[in-house]
Design a protein around this motif. Structure first.
Motif, PDB file in Angstrom:
ATOM      1  N   UNK A 127     120.161  73.283  24.955  1.00  0.00           N
ATOM      2  CA  UNK A 127     121.012  73.121  25.980  1.00  0.00           C
ATOM      3  C   UNK A 127     121.058  71.593  26.755  1.00  0.00           C
ATOM      4  N   UNK A 128     120.058  71.321  26.920  1.00  0.00           N
ATOM      5  CA  UNK A 128     119.893  69.884  27.518  1.00  0.00           C
ATOM      6  C   UNK A 128     120.295  68.984  26.548  1.00  0.00           C
ATOM      7  N   UNK A 129     119.846  68.880  25.332  1.00  0.00           N
ATOM      8  CA  UNK A 129     120.376  67.951  24.473  1.00  0.00           C
ATOM      9  C   UNK A 129     122.025  67.975  24.170  1.00  0.00           C
ATOM     10  N   UNK A 130     122.396  69.328  24.125  1.00  0.00           N
ATOM     11  CA  UNK A 130     123.916  69.304  23.846  1.00  0.00           C
ATOM     12  C   UNK A 130     124.477  68.778  25.188  1.00  0.00           C
ATOM     13  N   UNK A 131     124.248  69.295  26.315  1.00  0.00           N
ATOM     14  CA  UNK A 131     124.666  68.682  27.571  1.00  0.00           C
ATOM     15  C   UNK A 131     124.611  67.073  27.448  1.00  0.00           C
ATOM     16  N   UNK A 132     123.626  66.517  27.117  1.00  0.00           N
ATOM     17  CA  UNK A 132     123.476  65.274  27.234  1.00  0.00           C
ATOM     18  C   UNK A 132     124.578  64.356  26.116  1.00  0.00           C
ATOM     19  N   UNK A 133     124.375  65.072  24.972  1.00  0.00           N
ATOM     20  CA  UNK A 133     125.046  64.454  24.032  1.00  0.00           C
ATOM     21  C   UNK A 133     126.685  64.583  24.362  1.00  0.00           C
ATOM     22  N   UNK A 134     126.892  65.730  24.664  1.00  0.00           N
ATOM     23  CA  UNK A 134     128.564  66.211  24.632  1.00  0.00           C
ATOM     24  C   UNK A 134     129.046  66.317  26.280  1.00  0.00           C
ATOM     25  N   UNK A 135     128.140  65.871  27.291  1.00  0.00           N
ATOM     26  CA  UNK A 135     128.597  65.925  28.458  1.00  0.00           C
ATOM     27  C   UNK A 135     128.328  64.653  29.418  1.00  0.00           C
ATOM     28  N   UNK A 136     127.056  64.167  29.435  1.00  0.00           N
ATOM     29  CA  UNK A 136     126.619  63.159  30.176  1.00  0.00           C
ATOM     30  C   UNK A 136     126.965  61.811  29.398  1.00  0.00           C
ATOM     31  N   UNK A 137     126.866  61.704  28.190  1.00  0.00           N
ATOM     32  CA  UNK A 137     127.158  60.668  27.228  1.00  0.00           C
ATOM     33  C   UNK A 137     128.628  60.320  27.604  1.00  0.00           C
ATOM     34  N   UNK A 138     129.420  61.047  27.271  1.00  0.00           N
ATOM     35  CA  UNK A 138     130.866  60.711  27.202  1.00  0.00           C
ATOM     36  C   UNK A 138     131.372  60.484  28.996  1.00  0.00           C
ATOM     37  N   UNK A 139     130.754  61.341  29.814  1.00  0.00           N
ATOM     38  CA  UNK A 139     131.276  61.004  31.113  1.00  0.00           C
ATOM     39  C   UNK A 139     130.627  59.558  31.555  1.00  0.00           C
ATOM     40  N   UNK A 140     129.514  59.210  31.256  1.00  0.00           N
ATOM     41  CA  UNK A 140     128.940  58.027  31.366  1.00  0.00           C
ATOM     42  C   UNK A 140     129.562  56.901  30.808  1.00  0.00           C
ATOM     43  N   UNK A 141     130.118  57.101  29.494  1.00  0.00           N
ATOM     44  CA  UNK A 141     131.252  56.010  28.971  1.00  0.00           C
ATOM     45  C   UNK A 141     132.243  56.011  29.620  1.00  0.00           C
ATOM     46  N   UNK A 142     133.104  57.380  29.996  1.00  0.00           N
ATOM     47  CA  UNK A 142     134.281  57.229  30.800  1.00  0.00           C
ATOM     48  C   UNK A 142     134.252  56.434  32.236  1.00  0.00           C
ATOM     49  N   UNK A 143     133.082  56.814  32.973  1.00  0.00           N
ATOM     50  CA  UNK A 143     132.720  56.162  34.277  1.00  0.00           C
ATOM     51  C   UNK A 143     132.648  54.900  34.119  1.00  0.00           C
ATOM     52  N   UNK A 144     131.712  54.214  33.057  1.00  0.00           N
ATOM     53  CA  UNK A 144     131.557  52.887  32.811  1.00  0.00           C
ATOM     54  C   UNK A 144     132.787  52.056  32.384  1.00  0.00           C
ATOM     55  N   UNK A 145     133.884  52.635  31.624  1.00  0.00           N
ATOM     56  CA  UNK A 145     134.873  52.236  31.372  1.00  0.00           C
ATOM     57  C   UNK A 145     135.978  52.071  32.534  1.00  0.00           C
ATOM     58  N   UNK A 146     136.060  53.084  33.279  1.00  0.00           N
ATOM     59  CA  UNK A 146     136.716  53.009  34.664  1.00  0.00           C
ATOM     60  C   UNK A 146     135.907  51.981  35.643  1.00  0.00           C
ATOM     61  N   UNK A 147     134.627  52.046  35.563  1.00  0.00           N
ATOM     62  CA  UNK A 147     134.261  50.820  36.775  1.00  0.00           C
ATOM     63  C   UNK A 147     134.493  49.572  36.124  1.00  0.00           C
ATOM     64  N   UNK A 148     134.389  49.233  34.808  1.00  0.00           N
ATOM     65  CA  UNK A 148     134.883  47.948  34.142  1.00  0.00           C
ATOM     66  C   UNK A 148     136.202  47.720  34.471  1.00  0.00           C
ATOM     67  N   UNK A 149     137.299  48.597  34.430  1.00  0.00           N
ATOM     68  CA  UNK A 149     138.576  48.417  34.631  1.00  0.00           C
ATOM     69  C   UNK A 149     139.025  48.051  36.108  1.00  0.00           C
ATOM     70  N   UNK A 150     137.996  48.938  37.107  1.00  0.00           N
ATOM     71  CA  UNK A 150     138.599  48.829  38.312  1.00  0.00           C
ATOM     72  C   UNK A 150     137.715  47.914  38.992  1.00  0.00           C
ATOM     73  N   UNK A 151     136.443  47.630  38.770  1.00  0.00           N
ATOM     74  CA  UNK A 151     135.814  46.738  39.599  1.00  0.00           C
ATOM     75  C   UNK A 151     135.375  45.520  38.699  1.00  0.00           C
ATOM     76  N   UNK A 152     135.041  45.212  37.637  1.00  0.00           N
ATOM     77  CA  UNK A 152     134.384  44.325  36.889  1.00  0.00           C
ATOM     78  C   UNK A 152     135.598  43.217  36.619  1.00  0.00           C
ATOM     79  N   UNK A 153     136.623  43.713  36.107  1.00  0.00           N
ATOM     80  CA  UNK A 153     137.794  42.899  35.816  1.00  0.00           C
ATOM     81  C   UNK A 153     138.474  42.131  36.919  1.00  0.00           C
ATOM     82  N   UNK A 154     138.787  43.264  38.105  1.00  0.00           N
ATOM     83  CA  UNK A 154     139.095  42.539  39.153  1.00  0.00           C
ATOM     84  C   UNK A 154     138.245  41.435  39.979  1.00  0.00           C
TER      85      UNK A 154
END
Length: 360
Positions: free
Chosen positions: A82-109
């Motif tokens: 369950x932890x591997x599945x949570x990490x692979x299908x939950x945490x990693x996509x969420x972290x990628x989304x948060x990273x992309x959102x942070x790049x768009x909203x913070x880094x680029x401006x």
């Protein structure tokens, strides 16, 4: 030439080799009783230890190892997967989304603000501060030159005159007085040192005669012989324990083999004989006389039931078709459409010279 080499071990300074069995009477007198007593005490301990080892190995192979494997698989199923599945299908996509959102909203401006606002403003401010710094540096150099001239003629020149004509003579006088005082103190310290040396010499010999020499005598003539005797006794006890442990191992192995042979001939071999000579023929007879006929009868009954069910399904299908014909009549026949294509019998084949145009 004369061979002047000496044989090894033939020199006058070679010491005699001490025999390994050269032991004192104390070791010989202590060895036999100690080994007998230790053997009597160690044999039950060794047999109990071997029994515990056998029981532990049996429990490890039959209970602990399967239970450990089951617990390991259960732990992986309940926690790791369950932890591997949570990490692979939950945490990693969420972290990628948060990273992309942070790049768009913070880094680029932030990069845009730094490049087009802060950097030009910083360059302008740096040029302004450079100009102000140059002006201040010129003002500071003028102030430094004025203050240096004032400090030289108001502090340095009077201080040098005061040091040369006042402080230096006073210091020389104080140094002469100090040297005289140090000489007097040195003479007093030398007298005190002589007194202390005499007192220390007397105390040294008093302590040596009253404490050191008696302690050395006690160490040399009492403690060392007692220690050697205790060392001999301890060595013999240790050797006796090792010898008894090895003998107890042989005894325990012999007892274990005897018990294993006794268990084999009293339990295992009778059970094997009963299984091979009684249960196996009875099982074969039951299989051939009862189980196989029952299996054949069951398979025949199954085939009969399947045939009956197939006949019943066919009868129901025919009855449904008859009822449909009585209620709605015969279904209309479909007319085949003219596709303007030759039929299969009229079509030309590759392996024959007869075609639809040359047929009679």
């Amino acid at each position: 030439m004369v061979d002047v080499e000496k044989a090894p071990g033939a020199g006058p300074r070679d010491e005699p080799v001490r025999r390994a069995d050269a032991e004192g009477c104390l070791a010989v007198a202590v060895r036999i009783p100690v080994r007998i007593v230790v053997l009597v005490l160690v044999v039950p301990v060794r047999m109990a230890w071997d029994a515990l080892v056998v029981v532990g190995r049996f429990l490890r192979d039959t209970v602990l190892r399967p239970v450990g494997r089951a617990l390991g698989w259960l732990g992986r199923a309940l926690f790791v997967w369950p932890l591997v599945a949570l990490w692979r299908y939950g945490v990693v996509p969420l972290a990628k989304g948060v990273g992309w959102l942070g790049n768009v909203l913070l880094v680029v401006p932030a990069v845009w603000l730094y490049r087009w606002v802060l950097a030009p403003a910083g360059h302008v401010l740096a040029r302004f501060l450079t100009a102000v710094g140059a002006v201040l540096a010129a003002i500071g150099r003028g102030l430094y030159a004025g203050l240096a001239w004032l400090a030289r003629y108001l502090l340095v020149v009077p201080g040098a005159w005061l040091y040369r004509w006042v402080l230096a003579p006073v210091g020389h006088a104080l140094a002469w007085c100090g040297r005289g005082l140090v000489w007097c103190c040195g003479q007093v310290a030398r007298g005190v040192g002589l007194v202390v040396t005499g007192v220390g010499f007397v105390l040294y010999w008093t302590v040596r005669v009253l404490l050191v020499l008696p302690a050395l005598a006690v160490w040399r003539w009492v403690l060392v012989p007692v220690g050697r005797a205790l060392a001999v006794v301890g060595r013999e006890v240790a050797d006796a324990v090792g010898h008894a442990w090895r003998i107890a191992g042989h005894v325990s192995r012999a007892v274990g083999r005897f018990l294993g042979t006794l268990l084999r001939w009293t339990v295992v071999e009778p059970v094997r004989w009963v299984y091979r000579s009684v249960l196996t023929p009875v099982g074969h007879a039951v299989r051939d006389a009862v189980l196989r006929p029952l299996a054949e009868a069951g398979r025949g009954a199954g085939r009969a039931v399947r045939q009956a069910l197939a006949s019943a399904r066919l009868s129901v299908r025919q009855a449904r078709a008859d009822v449909r014909r009585m209620l709605f009549g015969e279904p209309a026949e479909r007319q085949s459409a003219d596709r303007r294509e030759p039929s299969a019998a009229e079509a030309r084949t590759l392996g024959s010279s007869t075609t639809a145009l040359t047929k009679d």
